[in-house]
Design an enzyme around this catalytic site. Structure first.
Site, PDB file in Angstrom:
ATOM      1  N   HIS A  43       0.837  -1.203   0.000  1.00 42.61           N
ATOM      2  CA  HIS A  43       0.000   0.000   0.000  1.00 42.61           C
ATOM      3  C   HIS A  43       0.871   1.251   0.000  1.00 42.61           C
ATOM      4  O   HIS A  43       2.017   1.214   0.439  1.00 42.61           O
ATOM      5  CB  HIS A  43      -0.825   0.093   1.296  1.00 42.61           C
ATOM      6  CG  HIS A  43      -1.650  -1.095   1.624  1.00 42.61           C
ATOM      7  ND1 HIS A  43      -3.001  -1.140   1.400  1.00 42.61           N
ATOM      8  CD2 HIS A  43      -1.327  -2.288   2.189  1.00 42.61           C
ATOM      9  CE1 HIS A  43      -3.481  -2.305   1.813  1.00 42.61           C
ATOM     10  NE2 HIS A  43      -2.480  -3.023   2.289  1.00 42.61           N
ATOM     11  N   THR A  45       0.446   5.213   1.820  1.00 37.35           N
ATOM     12  CA  THR A  45      -0.322   5.693   2.972  1.00 37.35           C
ATOM     13  C   THR A  45      -1.229   6.879   2.660  1.00 37.35           C
ATOM     14  O   THR A  45      -2.196   7.113   3.389  1.00 37.35           O
ATOM     15  CB  THR A  45       0.639   6.145   4.090  1.00 37.35           C
ATOM     16  OG1 THR A  45       1.545   7.106   3.528  1.00 37.35           O
ATOM     17  CG2 THR A  45       1.416   4.969   4.660  1.00 37.35           C
ATOM     18  N   GLU A 106       2.461  -0.942   4.588  1.00 35.70           N
ATOM     19  CA  GLU A 106       2.123   0.428   4.196  1.00 35.70           C
ATOM     20  C   GLU A 106       3.423   1.191   3.947  1.00 35.70           C
ATOM     21  O   GLU A 106       4.330   1.176   4.787  1.00 35.70           O
ATOM     22  CB  GLU A 106       1.322   1.130   5.306  1.00 35.70           C
ATOM     23  CG  GLU A 106      -0.098   0.634   5.469  1.00 35.70           C
ATOM     24  CD  GLU A 106      -1.085   1.305   4.497  1.00 35.70           C
ATOM     25  OE1 GLU A 106      -0.651   2.135   3.677  1.00 35.70           O
ATOM     26  OE2 GLU A 106      -2.288   0.965   4.576  1.00 35.70           O
ATOM     27  N   HIS A 153      -2.754  -3.125  -3.253  1.00 32.70           N
ATOM     28  CA  HIS A 153      -4.145  -2.912  -2.834  1.00 32.70           C
ATOM     29  C   HIS A 153      -5.047  -2.742  -4.064  1.00 32.70           C
ATOM     30  O   HIS A 153      -6.198  -3.180  -4.081  1.00 32.70           O
ATOM     31  CB  HIS A 153      -4.214  -1.678  -1.925  1.00 32.70           C
ATOM     32  CG  HIS A 153      -5.354  -1.701  -0.961  1.00 32.70           C
ATOM     33  ND1 HIS A 153      -5.580  -0.689  -0.062  1.00 32.70           N
ATOM     34  CD2 HIS A 153      -6.341  -2.601  -0.755  1.00 32.70           C
ATOM     35  CE1 HIS A 153      -6.659  -0.978   0.657  1.00 32.70           C
ATOM     36  NE2 HIS A 153      -7.145  -2.128   0.245  1.00 32.70           N
ATOM     37  N   ASP A 163      -3.563   2.286  -4.773  1.00 32.25           N
ATOM     38  CA  ASP A 163      -2.225   2.113  -4.208  1.00 32.25           C
ATOM     39  C   ASP A 163      -1.689   0.695  -4.421  1.00 32.25           C
ATOM     40  O   ASP A 163      -2.478  -0.239  -4.503  1.00 32.25           O
ATOM     41  CB  ASP A 163      -2.214   2.486  -2.706  1.00 32.25           C
ATOM     42  CG  ASP A 163      -3.197   1.683  -1.862  1.00 32.25           C
ATOM     43  OD1 ASP A 163      -4.346   1.524  -2.269  1.00 32.25           O
ATOM     44  OD2 ASP A 163      -2.787   1.213  -0.788  1.00 32.25           O
TER      45      ASP A 163
HETATM   46 ZN   LIG Z   1      -4.096   0.510   0.661  1.00 30.36          ZN
END
Ligand SMILES: [Zn+2]
Length: 262
Positions: A43, A45, A106, A153, A163
């Site tokens: 991901h 952020t 993340e 993601h 992302d």
């Molecule tokens: Zn994400």
């Protein structure tokens, strides 16, 4: 209520038995078992380090790791054998329990939030990506995660998420031997045929599904299909991710799904 059986040494506890139940024998391991961690999800952020820590540590979402950009550092917020809440409503090859079966990383990056000049998607610093690659390799090796299950993601939730975005260097992960990548010669060979005759939207939907996306086969170039195509393009053809079917995207899909059942 049963008294808790608290003794200092687990071995002593096992040998002595605890409470009135039968003794549990731990010496026969079943062959059919593996890690509960089957996926690794990446991901960005949308937030800086401090806000990310606050959101991921104290909020309703979380991730196992957070990777800072400058200076590069890594925080582990959730132990890998515990569930973090980073995937949300998502699916990959029909699997929808992705929070329960994944480790989430993340990466601190502004992503698709515009800066003052309206620019989106800042580059990831090389040092940050180096740290992500090392972390991914370590997690993948320890849990035996397959390369085709190292995902963004946007792969597992393309209608909601973009992302880690078009600047995330997926190709670098491929060069590091971590994820599969379409063979460039095979893509070049397949492309002229698709330029001569572009397949219909139903073909693209079938191939996107075979690749792993959860997508409704509507047969029309609806918003969901465009978002899913854009997610695919961001990863494999980040120079253009307009969500439109084209010959290069068709060739990439054809090569990547050659071994997959539709
Ligand atoms: Zn994400």
């Amino acid at each position: 209520m049963k008294p808790l059986c608290l003794v200092p040494a687990l071995a002593a506890l096992l040998a002595a038995g605890c409470g009135r139940g039968p003794r549990i024998d731990y010496v026969i391991p079943a062959k059919s078992q593996d890690s509960r961690v089957q996926f690794l999800i990446l991901h960005f952020t949308n937030e800086d380090w401090e806000s990310s820590i606050r959101i991921l540590a104290d909020g309703r979402v979380s991730s196992h790791y957070l990777v800072r950009e400058r200076p590069v550092e890594i925080a582990r917020l959730v132990a890998e054998d515990r569930r973090a809440y980073h995937a949300g409503v998502s699916s990959w090859k029909g699997d929808t329990s992705l929070n329960a079966a994944s480790v989430g990383i993340e990466i601190v990056n502004r992503g698709d939030l515009p800066d003052k000049e309206g620019n989106l998607y800042p580059d990831y610093p090389k040092e940050q990506i180096d740290a992500v690659v090392s972390l991914v390799r370590d997690i993948v090796q320890r849990h035996g995660i397959r390369g085709d299950r190292i995902l963004g993601h946007s792969d597992i939730a393309p209608l909601r998420k973009v992302d880690p975005g078009p600047r995330f260097p997926w190709k670098r992960l491929a060069e590091e031997g971590l994820i599969p990548w379409p063979d460039a010669a095979a893509v070049a060979a397949a492309r002229p045929g698709f330029e001569a005759a572009l397949p219909d939207v139903a073909w693209f939907q079938m191939k996107l599904e075979a690749h792993g996306f959860g997508i409704a086969r509507s047969g029309t170039l609806d918003a969901a299909t465009r978002r899913t195509l854009a997610a695919f393009q961001m990863k494999y053809r980040p120079a253009r991710y307009d969500g439109q079917p084209d010959a290069e995207t068709a060739a990439l899909l054809q090569v990547l799904t050659a071994k997959n059942k539709p």
